[in-house]
Design an enzyme around this catalytic site. Structure first.
Site, PDB file in Angstrom:
ATOM      1  N   SER A 128      21.473  -3.921  -0.255  1.00  0.00           N
ATOM      2  CA  SER A 128      21.078  -4.826   0.673  1.00  0.00           C
ATOM      3  C   SER A 128      21.237  -6.361   0.309  1.00  0.00           C
ATOM      4  CB  SER A 128      19.335  -4.638   0.834  1.00  0.00           C
ATOM      5  OG  SER A 128      18.844  -5.710   1.492  1.00  0.00           O
ATOM      6  N   TYR A 153      10.741  -3.082  -3.460  1.00  0.00           N
ATOM      7  CA  TYR A 153      12.041  -2.526  -2.717  1.00  0.00           C
ATOM      8  C   TYR A 153      13.303  -3.075  -3.051  1.00  0.00           C
ATOM      9  CZ  TYR A 153      15.639  -1.875   0.919  1.00  0.00           C
ATOM     10  OH  TYR A 153      16.703  -1.517   1.823  1.00  0.00           O
ATOM     11  N   LYS A 157      16.949  -2.315  -5.422  1.00  0.00           N
ATOM     12  CA  LYS A 157      18.338  -2.282  -4.822  1.00  0.00           C
ATOM     13  C   LYS A 157      18.978  -2.860  -6.171  1.00  0.00           C
ATOM     14  CE  LYS A 157      18.118  -0.134  -1.025  1.00  0.00           C
ATOM     15  NZ  LYS A 157      18.566   1.271  -0.952  1.00  0.00           N
TER      16      LYS A 157
HETATM   17  P1  NAD Z   1      15.832   5.503   6.869  1.00  0.00           P
HETATM   18  O1  NAD Z   1      14.580   5.654   6.425  1.00  0.00           O
HETATM   19  O2  NAD Z   1      16.163   5.964   8.362  1.00  0.00           O
HETATM   20  O3  NAD Z   1      16.710   6.674   6.082  1.00  0.00           O
HETATM   21  C1  NAD Z   1      16.568   7.003   4.865  1.00  0.00           C
HETATM   22  C2  NAD Z   1      16.551   8.676   4.719  1.00  0.00           C
HETATM   23  O4  NAD Z   1      16.327   8.964   3.438  1.00  0.00           O
HETATM   24  C3  NAD Z   1      15.353   9.224   5.760  1.00  0.00           C
HETATM   25  O5  NAD Z   1      15.656  10.081   6.452  1.00  0.00           O
HETATM   26  C4  NAD Z   1      14.385   9.895   4.593  1.00  0.00           C
HETATM   27  O6  NAD Z   1      13.735  10.796   5.145  1.00  0.00           O
HETATM   28  C5  NAD Z   1      15.279  10.059   3.322  1.00  0.00           C
HETATM   29  N1  NAD Z   1      14.735  10.166   2.174  1.00  0.00           N
HETATM   30  C6  NAD Z   1      13.918   9.045   1.433  1.00  0.00           C
HETATM   31  N2  NAD Z   1      13.736   9.822   0.094  1.00  0.00           N
HETATM   32  C7  NAD Z   1      14.177  10.949   0.079  1.00  0.00           C
HETATM   33  C8  NAD Z   1      14.288  11.637  -1.265  1.00  0.00           C
HETATM   34  N3  NAD Z   1      13.663  11.351  -2.068  1.00  0.00           N
HETATM   35  N4  NAD Z   1      15.075  12.907  -0.971  1.00  0.00           N
HETATM   36  C9  NAD Z   1      15.558  13.082   0.148  1.00  0.00           C
HETATM   37  N5  NAD Z   1      15.589  12.215   1.340  1.00  0.00           N
HETATM   38  C10 NAD Z   1      14.983  11.061   1.150  1.00  0.00           C
HETATM   39  O7  NAD Z   1      16.545   4.529   6.176  1.00  0.00           O
HETATM   40  P2  NAD Z   1      18.198   3.574   6.915  1.00  0.00           P
HETATM   41  O8  NAD Z   1      17.826   2.387   7.603  1.00  0.00           O
HETATM   42  O9  NAD Z   1      18.912   4.535   7.474  1.00  0.00           O
HETATM   43  O10 NAD Z   1      18.398   3.377   5.388  1.00  0.00           O
HETATM   44  C11 NAD Z   1      19.356   3.934   4.648  1.00  0.00           C
HETATM   45  C12 NAD Z   1      19.722   3.180   3.351  1.00  0.00           C
HETATM   46  O11 NAD Z   1      20.161   1.925   3.671  1.00  0.00           O
HETATM   47  C13 NAD Z   1      18.407   3.140   2.534  1.00  0.00           C
HETATM   48  O12 NAD Z   1      18.699   3.023   1.121  1.00  0.00           O
HETATM   49  C14 NAD Z   1      17.871   1.675   2.817  1.00  0.00           C
HETATM   50  O13 NAD Z   1      17.319   1.035   1.660  1.00  0.00           O
HETATM   51  C15 NAD Z   1      19.201   0.778   2.866  1.00  0.00           C
HETATM   52  N6  NAD Z   1      19.069  -0.247   3.961  1.00  0.00           N
HETATM   53  C16 NAD Z   1      18.758  -0.367   5.032  1.00  0.00           C
HETATM   54  C17 NAD Z   1      18.821  -1.608   5.903  1.00  0.00           C
HETATM   55  C18 NAD Z   1      18.116  -1.582   7.079  1.00  0.00           C
HETATM   56  O14 NAD Z   1      18.085  -2.690   7.703  1.00  0.00           O
HETATM   57  N7  NAD Z   1      18.017  -0.462   7.670  1.00  0.00           N
HETATM   58  C19 NAD Z   1      19.087  -2.761   5.138  1.00  0.00           C
HETATM   59  C20 NAD Z   1      19.591  -2.883   3.897  1.00  0.00           C
HETATM   60  C21 NAD Z   1      19.704  -1.594   3.222  1.00  0.00           C
HETATM   61  C1  UD1 Z   2      13.895  -6.709   5.911  1.00  0.00           C
HETATM   62  C2  UD1 Z   2      13.604  -6.649   4.454  1.00  0.00           C
HETATM   63  C3  UD1 Z   2      15.050  -6.444   3.976  1.00  0.00           C
HETATM   64  C4  UD1 Z   2      15.616  -5.256   4.373  1.00  0.00           C
HETATM   65  C5  UD1 Z   2      15.753  -5.294   5.676  1.00  0.00           C
HETATM   66  C6  UD1 Z   2      16.012  -3.722   5.983  1.00  0.00           C
HETATM   67  C7  UD1 Z   2      11.752  -8.326   4.267  1.00  0.00           C
HETATM   68  C8  UD1 Z   2      11.592  -9.701   3.561  1.00  0.00           C
HETATM   69  N1  UD1 Z   2      13.110  -8.107   4.113  1.00  0.00           N
HETATM   70  O1  UD1 Z   2      14.820  -7.897   6.279  1.00  0.00           O
HETATM   71  O2  UD1 Z   2      14.689  -6.451   2.471  1.00  0.00           O
HETATM   72  O3  UD1 Z   2      16.818  -4.948   3.601  1.00  0.00           O
HETATM   73  O4  UD1 Z   2      14.486  -5.418   6.331  1.00  0.00           O
HETATM   74  O5  UD1 Z   2      14.896  -2.758   6.409  1.00  0.00           O
HETATM   75  O6  UD1 Z   2      11.140  -7.739   4.905  1.00  0.00           O
HETATM   76  N2  UD1 Z   2      10.666 -10.964  12.524  1.00  0.00           N
HETATM   77  C9  UD1 Z   2       9.517 -11.713  13.443  1.00  0.00           C
HETATM   78  N3  UD1 Z   2       8.559 -10.833  14.102  1.00  0.00           N
HETATM   79  C10 UD1 Z   2       8.670  -9.277  13.887  1.00  0.00           C
HETATM   80  C11 UD1 Z   2       9.695  -8.850  12.963  1.00  0.00           C
HETATM   81  C12 UD1 Z   2      10.440  -9.652  12.405  1.00  0.00           C
HETATM   82  O7  UD1 Z   2       9.547 -12.767  13.746  1.00  0.00           O
HETATM   83  O8  UD1 Z   2       7.651  -8.764  14.170  1.00  0.00           O
HETATM   84  C13 UD1 Z   2      11.636 -11.866  12.098  1.00  0.00           C
HETATM   85  C14 UD1 Z   2      11.402 -11.988  10.401  1.00  0.00           C
HETATM   86  O9  UD1 Z   2      10.719 -13.176  10.181  1.00  0.00           O
HETATM   87  C15 UD1 Z   2      13.061 -12.296  10.241  1.00  0.00           C
HETATM   88  C16 UD1 Z   2      13.699 -11.563  11.228  1.00  0.00           C
HETATM   89  O10 UD1 Z   2      12.812 -11.351  12.273  1.00  0.00           O
HETATM   90  O11 UD1 Z   2      13.292 -13.743  10.134  1.00  0.00           O
HETATM   91  C17 UD1 Z   2      14.388 -10.285  10.987  1.00  0.00           C
HETATM   92  O12 UD1 Z   2      13.273  -9.530  10.353  1.00  0.00           O
HETATM   93  P1  UD1 Z   2      13.522  -7.833   9.921  1.00  0.00           P
HETATM   94  O13 UD1 Z   2      14.122  -7.085  10.994  1.00  0.00           O
HETATM   95  O14 UD1 Z   2      12.191  -7.364   9.493  1.00  0.00           O
HETATM   96  O15 UD1 Z   2      14.644  -7.960   8.948  1.00  0.00           O
HETATM   97  P2  UD1 Z   2      14.558  -8.811   7.330  1.00  0.00           P
HETATM   98  O16 UD1 Z   2      13.142  -9.518   7.119  1.00  0.00           O
HETATM   99  O17 UD1 Z   2      15.600  -9.538   7.559  1.00  0.00           O
END
Ligand code: NAD
Ligand code: UD1
Length: 350
Positions: A128, A153, A157
């Site tokens: 991330s 969290y 990472k």
């Molecule tokens: P998500 O929660 O939709 O998917 C994660 C999946 O992993 C889920 O289906 C959950 O059931 C499964 N899981 C969690 N722990 C487990 C375990 N111990 N054993 C087996 N399965 C398990 O999340 P996502 O948004 O698809 O994110 C996927 C990856 O990307 C994560 O590692 C997350 O930290 C990373 N990531 C996501 C974002 C984002 O904004 N969505 C941003 C940066 C990084």
């Molecule tokens: C967040 C996490 C980041 C993670 C990512 C994916 C934090 C500080 N960071 O990113 O580590 O990898 O999610 O899960 O939580 N916002 C509002 N109102 C809302 C929701 C969001 O104003 O109800 C704003 C936030 O302040 C931010 C932007 O929208 O400026 C995006 O927020 P969000 O979608 O939660 O993502 P990040 O905070 O960038």
């Protein structure tokens, strides 16, 4: 060991994993999904199959359990792993730090251990942009310093990348860590999308829920940041672009190109403020988003967007979709969810 047919997609029932499974299958790979369904629904597997024309193999496995993880690797011929499985709610990680360290680190260690034991050498990891904290200069490139994590969290990472760096020094494992910026949107079929268990906290799902009348309004977390309109800036990227980048990274690993451990930013290179997102949503869909300005959210980064030069130069990948498609598909998915969610909440009781 039999033939290595499968790409193991851990967390493949989740948001990004399910879209990546679709892209992998479209590229001809056979996909094995392992997920404990702690933040996802099993019916997603059938929907991946509906889109891809064939259904991935699914195993319900908790990857924190070493014996089950080893059994999974013994039961299937695995050629590479894309490791999405993790808990990802930043606020929750502050309240339950040990749960986050246990889940995100143990699952990684168990999967890496099984890779080592069975000779799996290619590994893609979900990292991330949170590892950069508030960067000193923008756009932020991969050589920028990794800062102290803002949450447990974020810490998982950062630690996971260190574990991967060490693991790839020690044996034949090769890994690519993709540092996602802000993935949004859904598959254009509206069959899969962001479908977490519980309340969304990320901006786009909150916007679409407000638009659908499921939430009264959006609270904008602060409008006194030193940005043009005072609200935070992020690099939003379409989830199908994120998915496609995983296939490219996997192919690079399978060809054994590059260094044993590489990190890449995964963004569009463009930043948008919270209010720009609200206005873009209205302009694109015609639906007004009621919002109020609230206080800053603790731990929020003021502004961040990616330098995407490295992934473009090295892997030839760049984002294909713009904000319009991100909004359209997120909105279509939200509307599809309206018909889906009552069925889910009735569960198997009827
Ligand atoms: P998500 O929660 O939709 O998917 C994660 C999946 O992993 C889920 O289906 C959950 O059931 C499964 N899981 C969690 N722990 C487990 C375990 N111990 N054993 C087996 N399965 C398990 O999340 P996502 O948004 O698809 O994110 C996927 C990856 O990307 C994560 O590692 C997350 O930290 C990373 N990531 C996501 C974002 C984002 O904004 N969505 C941003 C940066 C990084
Ligand atoms: C967040 C996490 C980041 C993670 C990512 C994916 C934090 C500080 N960071 O990113 O580590 O990898 O999610 O899960 O939580 N916002 C509002 N109102 C809302 C929701 C969001 O104003 O109800 C704003 C936030 O302040 C931010 C932007 O929208 O400026 C995006 O927020 P969000 O979608 O939660 O993502 P990040 O905070 O960038």
């Amino acid at each position: 060991m039999g033939e290595r047919n499968y790409i193991l997609v851990t967390g493949g029932a989740g948001y990004i994993g399910s879209h990546t499974a679709v892209e992998l299958m479209a590229s001809g790979f056979d996909v094995l999904v392992a997920d404990n369904l702690s933040n996802s629904h099993e019916e997603v597997i059938g929907r991946i199959g509906e889109i891809a024309g064939r259904t991935p193999v699914f195993e319900k496995v908790d990857l924190c359990d070493k014996a089950s993880t080893d059994a999974l690797f013994d039961a299937y011929g695995i050629s590479a792993v894309i490791h999405f499985a993790a808990l990802k709610a930043v606020g929750e990680s502050v309240e339950q730090p040990l749960r986050y360290y246990r889940n995100n680190l143990l699952s990684l260690i168990n999967v890496l251990g099984a890779c080592g034991r069975t000779g799996v050498e290619s590994f893609v990891f979900s990292s991330s942009c949170t590892v950069y904290g508030q960067p000193d200069s923008l756009p932020v490139g991969e050589t920028a310093p990794v800062k102290e994590a803002e949450s447990p969290y974020g810490s998982t990472k950062k630690m996971s990348e260190e574990i991967l760096a060490d693991a790839t020094r020690q044996n034949t494992l090769r890994a690519v860590s993709l540092r996602y910026f802000n993935p949004v949107g859904a598959h254009h079929s509206a069959l899969i999308g962001e479908y977490p268990i519980g309340k969304p906290s990320n901006l786009m799902p909150v916007i679409t829920r407000v638009a659908a009348g499921k939430l009264p309004g959006l609270e904008v977390f602060g409008d006194d940041y030193p940005t043009p309109d005072g609200t935070c800036i992020r690099d939003y990227i379409h989830v199908m672009d994120v998915a496609a980048a995983h296939v490219v990274a996997l192919e690079r690993l399978l060809k054994r190109e590059g260094q044993p451990f590489e990190v890449y930013n995964l963004g569009t290179g463009k930043g948008h403020s919270v209010l720009e997102m609200v206005h873009a949503f209205r302009d694109r869909t015609g639906v007004d988003i009621a919002y109020t300005i609230g206080p800053r959210r603790p731990g929020d980064i003021e502004q961040v967007w990616a330098d995407v030069g490295k992934i473009r130069k090295v892997m030839g990948w760049k984002a294909q979709y713009g904000l319009g498609e991100m909004i359209d598909t997120a909105w279509q998915w939200e509307q599809a969810l309206e018909t889906l969610e009552p069925g889910i909440s009735r569960g198997g009781g009827e």
